[in-house]
Write a protein that holds these residues in place. Sequence first.
Motif, PDB file in Angstrom:
ATOM      1  N   LEU A 182       0.829  -1.199   0.000  1.00 26.22           N
ATOM      2  CA  LEU A 182       0.000   0.000   0.000  1.00 26.22           C
ATOM      3  C   LEU A 182       0.871   1.260   0.000  1.00 26.22           C
ATOM      4  O   LEU A 182       0.549   2.241  -0.677  1.00 26.22           O
ATOM      5  CB  LEU A 182      -0.939  -0.013   1.208  1.00 26.22           C
ATOM      6  N   LEU A 183       1.978   1.237   0.735  1.00 26.28           N
ATOM      7  CA  LEU A 183       2.893   2.381   0.705  1.00 26.28           C
ATOM      8  C   LEU A 183       3.468   2.563  -0.702  1.00 26.28           C
ATOM      9  O   LEU A 183       3.619   3.691  -1.166  1.00 26.28           O
ATOM     10  CB  LEU A 183       4.023   2.226   1.722  1.00 26.28           C
ATOM     11  N   ASP A 184       3.778   1.467  -1.397  1.00 26.24           N
ATOM     12  CA  ASP A 184       4.248   1.572  -2.780  1.00 26.24           C
ATOM     13  C   ASP A 184       3.192   2.251  -3.653  1.00 26.24           C
ATOM     14  O   ASP A 184       3.509   3.130  -4.460  1.00 26.24           O
ATOM     15  CB  ASP A 184       4.578   0.194  -3.355  1.00 26.24           C
ATOM     16  N   ALA A 185       1.935   1.842  -3.488  1.00 26.08           N
ATOM     17  CA  ALA A 185       0.848   2.456  -4.254  1.00 26.08           C
ATOM     18  C   ALA A 185       0.730   3.943  -3.935  1.00 26.08           C
ATOM     19  O   ALA A 185       0.567   4.783  -4.834  1.00 26.08           O
ATOM     20  CB  ALA A 185      -0.475   1.738  -3.965  1.00 26.08           C
ATOM     21  N   LEU A 186       0.835   4.295  -2.671  1.00 29.37           N
ATOM     22  CA  LEU A 186       0.772   5.688  -2.242  1.00 29.37           C
ATOM     23  C   LEU A 186       1.956   6.470  -2.805  1.00 29.37           C
ATOM     24  O   LEU A 186       1.794   7.602  -3.283  1.00 29.37           O
ATOM     25  CB  LEU A 186       0.760   5.758  -0.716  1.00 29.37           C
ATOM     26  N   THR A 187       3.132   5.881  -2.777  1.00 28.07           N
ATOM     27  CA  THR A 187       4.321   6.540  -3.318  1.00 28.07           C
ATOM     28  C   THR A 187       4.143   6.846  -4.800  1.00 28.07           C
ATOM     29  O   THR A 187       4.456   7.951  -5.261  1.00 28.07           O
ATOM     30  CB  THR A 187       5.577   5.669  -3.092  1.00 28.07           C
ATOM     31  N   ILE A 188       3.649   5.884  -5.550  1.00 27.67           N
ATOM     32  CA  ILE A 188       3.405   6.090  -6.979  1.00 27.67           C
ATOM     33  C   ILE A 188       2.485   7.285  -7.184  1.00 27.67           C
ATOM     34  O   ILE A 188       2.766   8.175  -7.993  1.00 27.67           O
ATOM     35  CB  ILE A 188       2.830   4.812  -7.628  1.00 27.67           C
ATOM     36  N   GLU A 189       1.390   7.327  -6.436  1.00 29.31           N
ATOM     37  CA  GLU A 189       0.427   8.428  -6.574  1.00 29.31           C
ATOM     38  C   GLU A 189       1.045   9.762  -6.172  1.00 29.31           C
ATOM     39  O   GLU A 189       0.864  10.775  -6.868  1.00 29.31           O
ATOM     40  CB  GLU A 189      -0.828   8.158  -5.736  1.00 29.31           C
ATOM     41  N   LEU A 190       1.757   9.791  -5.053  1.00 32.81           N
ATOM     42  CA  LEU A 190       2.372  11.038  -4.581  1.00 32.81           C
ATOM     43  C   LEU A 190       3.398  11.574  -5.563  1.00 32.81           C
ATOM     44  O   LEU A 190       3.423  12.779  -5.860  1.00 32.81           O
ATOM     45  CB  LEU A 190       3.048  10.815  -3.223  1.00 32.81           C
ATOM     46  N   VAL A 191       4.252  10.715  -6.076  1.00 33.77           N
ATOM     47  CA  VAL A 191       5.307  11.165  -6.984  1.00 33.77           C
ATOM     48  C   VAL A 191       4.693  11.677  -8.286  1.00 33.77           C
ATOM     49  O   VAL A 191       5.056  12.755  -8.771  1.00 33.77           O
ATOM     50  CB  VAL A 191       6.345  10.050  -7.228  1.00 33.77           C
ATOM     51  N   ARG A 192       3.767  10.944  -8.867  1.00 31.35           N
ATOM     52  CA  ARG A 192       3.132  11.373 -10.118  1.00 31.35           C
ATOM     53  C   ARG A 192       2.433  12.720  -9.925  1.00 31.35           C
ATOM     54  O   ARG A 192       2.530  13.620 -10.759  1.00 31.35           O
ATOM     55  CB  ARG A 192       2.135  10.313 -10.586  1.00 31.35           C
ATOM     56  N   HIS A 193       1.722  12.858  -8.823  1.00 22.82           N
ATOM     57  CA  HIS A 193       1.007  14.093  -8.493  1.00 22.82           C
ATOM     58  C   HIS A 193       1.977  15.263  -8.343  1.00 22.82           C
ATOM     59  O   HIS A 193       1.769  16.341  -8.914  1.00 22.82           O
ATOM     60  CB  HIS A 193       0.218  13.856  -7.197  1.00 22.82           C
ATOM     61  N   PRO A 242       7.507  10.037 -13.311  1.00 22.95           N
ATOM     62  CA  PRO A 242       8.153   8.988 -12.510  1.00 22.95           C
ATOM     63  C   PRO A 242       7.185   8.402 -11.480  1.00 22.95           C
ATOM     64  O   PRO A 242       6.198   9.039 -11.108  1.00 22.95           O
ATOM     65  CB  PRO A 242       9.298   9.742 -11.815  1.00 22.95           C
ATOM     66  N   THR A 243       7.506   7.200 -11.032  1.00 25.51           N
ATOM     67  CA  THR A 243       6.680   6.528 -10.029  1.00 25.51           C
ATOM     68  C   THR A 243       7.457   6.260  -8.746  1.00 25.51           C
ATOM     69  O   THR A 243       6.932   5.663  -7.821  1.00 25.51           O
ATOM     70  CB  THR A 243       6.153   5.182 -10.572  1.00 25.51           C
ATOM     71  N   ARG A 244       8.704   6.682  -8.725  1.00 24.98           N
ATOM     72  CA  ARG A 244       9.574   6.496  -7.565  1.00 24.98           C
ATOM     73  C   ARG A 244      10.156   7.846  -7.180  1.00 24.98           C
ATOM     74  O   ARG A 244      10.302   8.722  -8.030  1.00 24.98           O
ATOM     75  CB  ARG A 244      10.712   5.526  -7.895  1.00 24.98           C
ATOM     76  N   PRO A 245      10.499   8.018  -5.924  1.00 26.74           N
ATOM     77  CA  PRO A 245      11.079   9.300  -5.518  1.00 26.74           C
ATOM     78  C   PRO A 245      12.468   9.500  -6.122  1.00 26.74           C
ATOM     79  O   PRO A 245      13.282   8.582  -6.148  1.00 26.74           O
ATOM     80  CB  PRO A 245      11.141   9.209  -3.998  1.00 26.74           C
ATOM     81  N   HIS A 246      12.696  10.704  -6.611  1.00 26.13           N
ATOM     82  CA  HIS A 246      14.004  11.126  -7.132  1.00 26.13           C
ATOM     83  C   HIS A 246      14.303  12.488  -6.513  1.00 26.13           C
ATOM     84  O   HIS A 246      14.180  13.515  -7.178  1.00 26.13           O
ATOM     85  CB  HIS A 246      13.979  11.222  -8.664  1.00 26.13           C
ATOM     86  N   PRO A 247      14.669  12.499  -5.226  1.00 32.63           N
ATOM     87  CA  PRO A 247      14.789  13.772  -4.519  1.00 32.63           C
ATOM     88  C   PRO A 247      15.842  14.721  -5.068  1.00 32.63           C
ATOM     89  O   PRO A 247      15.778  15.918  -4.813  1.00 32.63           O
ATOM     90  CB  PRO A 247      15.110  13.372  -3.081  1.00 32.63           C
ATOM     91  N   HIS A 248      16.778  14.227  -5.853  1.00 29.87           N
ATOM     92  CA  HIS A 248      17.831  15.109  -6.354  1.00 29.87           C
ATOM     93  C   HIS A 248      17.621  15.485  -7.820  1.00 29.87           C
ATOM     94  O   HIS A 248      18.463  16.177  -8.394  1.00 29.87           O
ATOM     95  CB  HIS A 248      19.201  14.477  -6.126  1.00 29.87           C
ATOM     96  N   ALA A 249      16.497  15.066  -8.396  1.00 26.89           N
ATOM     97  CA  ALA A 249      16.182  15.450  -9.777  1.00 26.89           C
ATOM     98  C   ALA A 249      15.680  16.895  -9.781  1.00 26.89           C
ATOM     99  O   ALA A 249      15.073  17.357  -8.810  1.00 26.89           O
ATOM    100  CB  ALA A 249      15.117  14.520 -10.346  1.00 26.89           C
TER     101      ALA A 249
END
Length: 195
Positions: free
Chosen positions: A38-49, A149-156
């Motif tokens: 579920l956290l993976d699903a949330l991460t995907i949504e948060l990053v795309r958003h 993206p669907t994963r966090p890329h904090p330095h992009a």
Amino acid sequence: MEHGADVIEELTGDHRVMDGLFEQLDVLEAGCIERKLLLDALTIELVRHSVAEEMHLYPAVREHLENGGVLADNEIADHDHVEEMLKDLEGRGADDRDFDRLVRELRTEVTAHFQDEEGDLFPRVRDGVHPYVLESLGKKVREAKKTAPTRPHPHAPSAPPADKLLAPGLGLVDRIRDYVTGRGQYPYPTARKRK
């Protein structure tokens, strides 16, 4: 022009989806694998958003609102902090001793960001931007989320034009990784009540 939700309706709808995912996390038993899924699903949504907001909403904020640059920079700083938190959580399993604490901190940060946008930024955007532009931005945001993206890329980079150039490439790489690993290719877990 295709009619659909304007940018504020689209992004507010995303907020409600993510609120729902946080609520599902709350009722799952600590340490169970469904919490990580579920956290993976949330991460995907948060990053795309977040990427879609940075590509389309925040440039409009800079252009159309008084002190828009400061407003956009503050929102992007919030995103950067959330991405760092997501990156930290990405490598942890649901049974990690810090997992639940980090998820609570993430929820606090994300909820505060949503409340700030919905209570302050979105009303300003609604008042300061022509409805036609809002509708056009809604369509652009929907399109951006498809390739984001669907994963966090904090330095992009999170500012134009670099974000618009890099996000689709990062998104493609992320979707390939997700396909190979099976991440995000399952229905969201159904929340079960804690015992």
